[in-house]
Design an enzyme around this catalytic site. Structure first.
Site, short mmCIF file in Angstrom:
data_model
loop_
_atom_site.label_atom_id
_atom_site.label_comp_id
_atom_site.label_asym_id
_atom_site.label_seq_id
_atom_site.Cartn_x
_atom_site.Cartn_y
_atom_site.Cartn_z
N CYS A 58 0.84 -1.21 0.00
CA CYS A 58 0.00 0.00 0.00
C CYS A 58 0.87 1.26 0.00
O CYS A 58 1.55 1.56 1.00
CB CYS A 58 -0.92 -0.03 1.22
SG CYS A 58 -1.73 1.54 1.59
N CYS A 76 0.18 3.85 2.67
CA CYS A 76 0.62 3.34 3.97
C CYS A 76 2.10 3.67 4.20
O CYS A 76 2.51 3.98 5.32
CB CYS A 76 0.43 1.83 4.06
SG CYS A 76 -1.29 1.28 3.94
#
Length: 260
Positions: free
Chosen positions: A25, A28
């Site tokens: 991600c 993230c």
């Protein structure tokens, strides 16, 4: 990981912020270092736990994670705040400042509950709170909203001391709107004027139910009177006491019907 031990149990002693993330991600990877840096700067005021969503899909399902990064704050075993997406550092700090529990917030919450319950000592406790926490705009806003119906002039003085006026812009507006009504010089020569004058007295005499009932009667007679003063005052009153107040539940629909 032992989520119950590392998050649920630990949050009963100190707030725990959980970062649900995954290695693939991109957002993230942006958020992770920022929230880790903030955790380091917190000096133990709260703790960070990172949860790999791919490796802990049961936790993602249990807490309704539909997108990552997803950040949830746990306090006393419950989720008390959350956000999704990669926010910049200053936005995350603002979120932390707003939702992290503190002795100040807990004390103010207790006083607010006493005010709602009609505790005669609560207003004095609020005055002491403001002395002990002079930087608390929240305390001043609670004071202004608590006294405006009986003492609009003092409520205005309290509002003048609120520093972060942008944060409380709408609340300040409704308190000032209510104060405007209570301090308005209303001619009682007309039917609507008599209703509004009686409503002013009812509010000042700590009889809000008669006050809102009279305001609605005034709206029914002439809602345009004095630039829609009856309507504006009623709206401000309902906003002031909140949607869950028994008077709102009892009279809001009657007011809406009076408008049309």
């Amino acid at each position: 990981m032992d989520f119950d031990k590392e998050v649920i149990a630990k949050s009963k002693n100190v707030p725990v912020v959980v970062d649900f993330w995954a290695p693939w991600c991109g957002p993230c990877q942006f958020l992770g270092p920022i929230i880790e840096e903030l955790a380091g700067e917190a000096n133990g005021a709260w703790e960070l736990v990172k949860v790999n969503s791919d490796e802990n899909q049961h936790l993602s399902a249990a807490y309704g994670i539909k997108g990552i990064p997803a950040v949830k704050m746990f306090h006393k075993g419950e989720v008390v705040a959350e956000f999704t997406g990669a926010l910049p550092k200053h936005e995350i700090q603002k979120w932390l400042d707003q939702y992290l529990p503190s002795e100040e917030k807990e004390l103010l919450s207790q006083i607010e509950q006493k005010l709602i319950a009609g505790d005669e000592n609560a207003l004095g406790e609020l005055e002491s709170f403001i002395i002990d926490y002079p930087a608390s705009d929240e305390g001043r806003m609670l004071m202004a909203s608590s006294i405006v119906l009986q003492d609009p002039s003092t409520a205005r003085e309290v509002l003048l001391k609120v520093v972060n006026r942008n944060k409380f812009f709408e609340d300040i507006q409704r308190i000032e709107e209510m104060a405007d009504f209570l301090e308005a010089d209303i001619s009682v020569d007309s039917a609507v004027g008599k209703k509004l004058g009686a409503a002013q007295e009812a509010f000042k005499n700590n009889d809000p139910e008669s006050g809102i009932s009279l305001l609605i009667e005034a709206v029914t007679i002439d809602k345009a009177f004095m630039e829609e003063l009856p309507r504006r005052a009623a709206v401000a009153f309902f906003q002031l006491i909140g949607a869950q107040n028994e008077l709102t539940k009892k009279y809001r629909r009657r007011f809406d019907m009076a408008l049309y």
